[in-house]
Design a protein around this motif. Structure first.
Motif, PDB file in Angstrom:
ATOM      1  N   LEU A  18       0.831  -1.209   0.000  1.00 40.73           N
ATOM      2  CA  LEU A  18       0.000   0.000   0.000  1.00 40.73           C
ATOM      3  C   LEU A  18       0.863   1.255   0.000  1.00 40.73           C
ATOM      4  O   LEU A  18       0.637   2.170  -0.761  1.00 40.73           O
ATOM      5  CB  LEU A  18      -0.914   0.017   1.222  1.00 40.73           C
ATOM      6  CG  LEU A  18      -1.976  -1.080   1.304  1.00 40.73           C
ATOM      7  CD1 LEU A  18      -2.694  -1.023   2.640  1.00 40.73           C
ATOM      8  CD2 LEU A  18      -2.987  -0.941   0.174  1.00 40.73           C
ATOM      9  N   TRP A  19       1.847   1.286   0.920  1.00 39.51           N
ATOM     10  CA  TRP A  19       2.750   2.431   0.989  1.00 39.51           C
ATOM     11  C   TRP A  19       3.969   2.077   1.807  1.00 39.51           C
ATOM     12  O   TRP A  19       3.986   1.053   2.492  1.00 39.51           O
ATOM     13  CB  TRP A  19       2.065   3.681   1.527  1.00 39.51           C
ATOM     14  CG  TRP A  19       1.187   3.506   2.731  1.00 39.51           C
ATOM     15  CD1 TRP A  19      -0.172   3.367   2.730  1.00 39.51           C
ATOM     16  CD2 TRP A  19       1.579   3.448   4.122  1.00 39.51           C
ATOM     17  NE1 TRP A  19      -0.646   3.218   4.007  1.00 39.51           N
ATOM     18  CE2 TRP A  19       0.404   3.286   4.879  1.00 39.51           C
ATOM     19  CE3 TRP A  19       2.801   3.537   4.791  1.00 39.51           C
ATOM     20  CZ2 TRP A  19       0.406   3.192   6.270  1.00 39.51           C
ATOM     21  CZ3 TRP A  19       2.810   3.444   6.185  1.00 39.51           C
ATOM     22  CH2 TRP A  19       1.622   3.275   6.901  1.00 39.51           C
ATOM     23  N   GLU A  20       4.979   2.930   1.707  1.00 38.66           N
ATOM     24  CA  GLU A  20       6.205   2.728   2.488  1.00 38.66           C
ATOM     25  C   GLU A  20       6.404   3.923   3.397  1.00 38.66           C
ATOM     26  O   GLU A  20       6.045   5.045   3.043  1.00 38.66           O
ATOM     27  CB  GLU A  20       7.404   2.620   1.542  1.00 38.66           C
ATOM     28  CG  GLU A  20       7.406   1.334   0.745  1.00 38.66           C
ATOM     29  CD  GLU A  20       8.460   1.340  -0.355  1.00 38.66           C
ATOM     30  OE1 GLU A  20       8.933   0.263  -0.699  1.00 38.66           O
ATOM     31  OE2 GLU A  20       8.781   2.429  -0.876  1.00 38.66           O
ATOM     32  N   ALA A  21       6.981   3.674   4.559  1.00 40.87           N
ATOM     33  CA  ALA A  21       7.285   4.780   5.466  1.00 40.87           C
ATOM     34  C   ALA A  21       8.744   4.670   5.902  1.00 40.87           C
ATOM     35  O   ALA A  21       9.292   3.572   6.004  1.00 40.87           O
ATOM     36  CB  ALA A  21       6.361   4.750   6.671  1.00 40.87           C
ATOM     37  N   LYS A  22       9.312   5.816   6.129  1.00 37.75           N
ATOM     38  CA  LYS A  22      10.724   5.874   6.475  1.00 37.75           C
ATOM     39  C   LYS A  22      10.881   6.810   7.664  1.00 37.75           C
ATOM     40  O   LYS A  22      10.271   7.891   7.694  1.00 37.75           O
ATOM     41  CB  LYS A  22      11.485   6.438   5.276  1.00 37.75           C
ATOM     42  CG  LYS A  22      12.920   6.051   5.204  1.00 37.75           C
ATOM     43  CD  LYS A  22      13.497   6.544   3.888  1.00 37.75           C
ATOM     44  CE  LYS A  22      14.986   6.326   3.860  1.00 37.75           C
ATOM     45  NZ  LYS A  22      15.567   6.728   2.587  1.00 37.75           N
ATOM     46  N   ARG A  23      11.675   6.361   8.625  1.00 39.65           N
ATOM     47  CA  ARG A  23      11.941   7.221   9.770  1.00 39.65           C
ATOM     48  C   ARG A  23      12.748   8.440   9.308  1.00 39.65           C
ATOM     49  O   ARG A  23      13.620   8.309   8.440  1.00 39.65           O
ATOM     50  CB  ARG A  23      12.769   6.458  10.794  1.00 39.65           C
ATOM     51  CG  ARG A  23      12.212   6.521  12.187  1.00 39.65           C
ATOM     52  CD  ARG A  23      13.141   5.803  13.123  1.00 39.65           C
ATOM     53  NE  ARG A  23      12.632   4.491  13.507  1.00 39.65           N
ATOM     54  CZ  ARG A  23      11.656   4.300  14.393  1.00 39.65           C
ATOM     55  NH1 ARG A  23      11.025   5.340  14.930  1.00 39.65           N
ATOM     56  NH2 ARG A  23      11.278   3.082  14.723  1.00 39.65           N
ATOM     57  N   CYS A  24      12.451   9.608   9.849  1.00 39.28           N
ATOM     58  CA  CYS A  24      13.251  10.792   9.520  1.00 39.28           C
ATOM     59  C   CYS A  24      13.390  11.626  10.779  1.00 39.28           C
ATOM     60  O   CYS A  24      12.840  11.297  11.823  1.00 39.28           O
ATOM     61  CB  CYS A  24      12.619  11.574   8.376  1.00 39.28           C
ATOM     62  SG  CYS A  24      11.027  12.277   8.800  1.00 39.28           S
TER      63      CYS A  24
END
Lengths: 385, 279
Positions: A98-104
């Motif tokens: 569905l989607w990707e998330a990345k820590r920032c």
């Protein structure tokens, strides 16, 4: 005749030796071909390119908890009924990112997965399967929300449907009014005819797209005799139907029988394995999972097919709502045949029989309904006595 | 009708600006959107899907003031993997929000009538937006009574607001607890025992109930005994949810999808299903 003047509503003939041409034309038009092929002892839907990829000369013999391939006496390309797969896996993918998330620095950011939409041509879609697609259209497209993955894929498909010339032991499409004659939702609808000296397809054109494809394939106008032979094939399938289900008042029957003893009896056999939901061409349930990498810095949200037969499915803080196997089988069957009608104004069952063949312990939905119906008949007799 | 939002499965990012501990296991988060200045508008009773990075997503009712679009408020009880992890959130942390989803409490229908709010435990959180709505439109409602039950005096939430509600807005608030120590001066027992005919006119009222299913069941029984009709009783249901938009199938309750047909239901529309076990 000149192909460009072909009238839409007339049926035409494509000879077996020109069938490859149909696949080539579709491929040249940019379609990825998906159709039946033999793999691991079953006929499954997969990528195909050539006629030799099709299950030529094979048939399937099905019964409760049983599916076997057998050689035919002829070289039919579509001489089987339905296998464990349905077209669902192409329109409603079993696994979807569905989607990707990345820590920032500022927490995390989300990147949408821009999905590439494949353009499929489905080769050999049965009438019951067209009904199954129409049912999933109601679930995913007809609101209030729209599943864009499904909608985008769905809008692009080219459908080469196939009328059934034979019915399987587990088929009951005539009871569900979903076959065996293809009646809508196709670009081309084929009936395969095999005679001692001739092998051909009677083709009905269902759309302008279908018309454009036919223009590029050698064909002749179908004679009345050829059309009536094709029709008699479908009639034969109708008469061979292996099973029946009485659907009169079925919604209220199941609503009334929430506490029927038959649910306990079926639960003694049901393994709660979820096979029936995986092979069903209309079951649509999914779950979501976060797949996080080892560093914990990136995660992908994935949607996967799910089954109402698992305990997790109904988990709410403190435990599952449907703890017993009985309640989970009842949920599945009642949804399929009753609540589906209230939700989507159609039955959720198309009578394809997959759930009967692929149930490892041979639970038969038509038998389960009949047992509950029998008791209704008994009740009536008691009242009359 | 079809709802076209960019992608209903894609969360919007919110920053947690304030955390309040309500009880030992319940906390309230205030959040602001990271990429815009106002939150979406919502109606009392609607819920959001709240996502915690790498952990998961859960449906939680909105418990803030529907007239305020500056920040989003959720009161959450730590009862599972995701909500436990949420209880450790720090100010400044980012969460994902999808919503608002679902049906709402009958705030329009209740106008000109007595309003009886009955809450059990964390069930008060989805009712607080109704109270706020009534505070902002107090003259449009007749008698307003909130009956609230918890396990113990320590589990009571929003207690600091009751005085304002009672003294400045003429709302009756009565609390009761299941278990207590000697210091507790209030009621002991189930919340449905507080239902009293003097609080409402059965033919001109709306009952709004949220709490554990068994508590809602007994409350409805008491109301029906006092001649309230099913059509005037509303309850909020809870089930497992993965998508909140009617696709995942998890929240099915008979023929209803809790996410899109509910979570708020008129009692008459689901009373048949409520009688059945393991639905």
């Amino acid at each position: 005749m000149n192909p460009s003047t072909l009238p839409n509503n007339k049926q035409i003939i494509i000879e077996r030796q020109n069938f490859q041409r149909l696949l080539d034309v579709l491929k040249n038009q940019g379609y990825q071909l998906r159709g039946p092929t033999v793999r691991e002892g079953a006929i499954v839907y997969d990528e195909i390119n050539l006629v030799k990829d099709l299950p030529e000369g094979w048939t399937d013999v099905q019964d409760k908890a049983s599916y076997r391939l057998q050689k035919r006496d002829d070289k039919a390309l579509f001489g089987y009924v339905v296998g464990p797969h349905s077209w669902k896996k192409f329109l409603h993918p079993p696994v979807l990112k569905l989607w990707e998330a990345k820590r920032c620095e500022d927490g995390f950011e989300i990147k949408e997965k821009v999905a590439f939409t494949p353009q499929y041509a489905f080769i050999g879609v049965r009438s019951c399967e067209l009904h199954a697609i129409a049912i999933q259209d109601k679930v995913f497209i007809e609101g209030p929300y729209v599943d864009t993955t499904y909608k985008n894929r769905r809008e692009k498909i080219f459908v080469v449907a196939i009328n059934c010339g034979e019915a399987g032991e587990t088929c009951f499409c005539t009871s569900m009014n979903t076959g065996p004659q293809v009646s809508f939702g196709f670009d081309l609808a084929l009936t395969e005819v095999i005679q001692p000296d001739r092998h051909y397809f009677v083709v009905m054109i269902g759309s302008a797209k279908g018309h454009d494809v036919i223009k590029e394939i050698p064909h002749t106008k179908a004679s009345n005799q050829e059309i009536s032979i094709a029709q008699s094939k479908v009639e034969q399938a109708r008469e061979e139907m292996g099973r029946t289900m009485d659907t009169s008042d079925i919604k209220n029957l199941l609503y009334r029988n929430h506490d029927h003893t038959q649910w306990d009896k079926v639960a003694e056999r049901c393994l709660s394995c979820g096979n029936c939901t995986m092979v069903c061409p209309t079951c649509f349930c999914t779950t979501v999972e976060d797949v996080t990498d080892l560093t914990g810095e990136e995660t992908t949200r994935v949607r996967k097919w799910d089954s109402c037969f698992t305990m997790d499915f109904s988990y709410l803080h403190g435990g599952s709502v449907r703890t017993s196997v009985k309640s989970r089988y009842r949920q599945w069957m009642t949804h399929k045949l009753a609540t589906w009608i209230d939700q989507f104004d159609t039955s959720g069952c198309v009578g394809c029989g997959r759930c009967i063949s692929w149930c490892p312990v041979g639970i038969d939905i038509t038998e389960e309904v009949a047992i509950i119906q029998e008791d209704k008949a008994k009740e009536k007799n008691d009242e009359n006595a | 009708m079809s709802i076209q939002i960019s992608d209903p499965m894609l969360p919007e990012l919110y920053k947690v600006t304030k955390i309040q501990e309500n009880t030992h296991d319940t906390f309230t988060l205030e959040m602001v959107p990271k990429n815009k200045t106002k939150i979406f508008s919502f109606l009392p009773g609607q819920f959001n899907m709240i996502y915690l990075f790498g952990v998961g997503e859960v449906p939680i009712s909105i418990s803030g003031d529907p007239s305020s679009t500056d920040f989003l408020v959720h009161t959450i009880r730590a009862v599972g993997t995701v909500t436990d992890a949420m209880s450790k959130i720090k100010e400044g942390q980012t969460v994902g929000i999808r919503g608002p989803f679902g049906s709402h409490w009958p705030i329009e229908k209740a106008m000109g009538k007595d309003v009886l709010l009955i809450a059990g435990g964390i069930g008060l959180a989805p009712l607080r937006p109704v109270v706020y709505y009534i505070l902002a439109h107090r003259s449009k409602y007749r008698k307003v009574v909130l009956l609230y039950g918890t396990r113990s005096p320590d589990d009571i939430i929003y207690e600091e607001e009751y005085q304002n509600w009672q003294e400045n807005f003429d709302i009756t608030v009565e609390t009761t607890v299941d278990n207590t120590d000697s210091e507790w001066q209030g009621h002991v027992g189930i919340v449905s025992a507080l239902i009293s005919k003097k609080d409402f006119s059965p033919t001109n009222m709306v009952a709004i109930i949220c709490g554990p299913e068994i508590m809602m069941h007994f409350s409805v029984q008491e109301l029906v005994r006092r001649e309230v009709t099913w059509n005037d009783i509303y309850i909020s249901m809870e089930r497992n949810m993965k998508c909140a938009i009617g696709f995942c199938g998890h929240c099915q309750y008979g023929a209803k999808f809790i996410c899109k047909d509910g979570p708020v239901f008129c009692y008459s529309s689901i009373q048949e299903t409520l009688k059945r076990r393991e639905i």
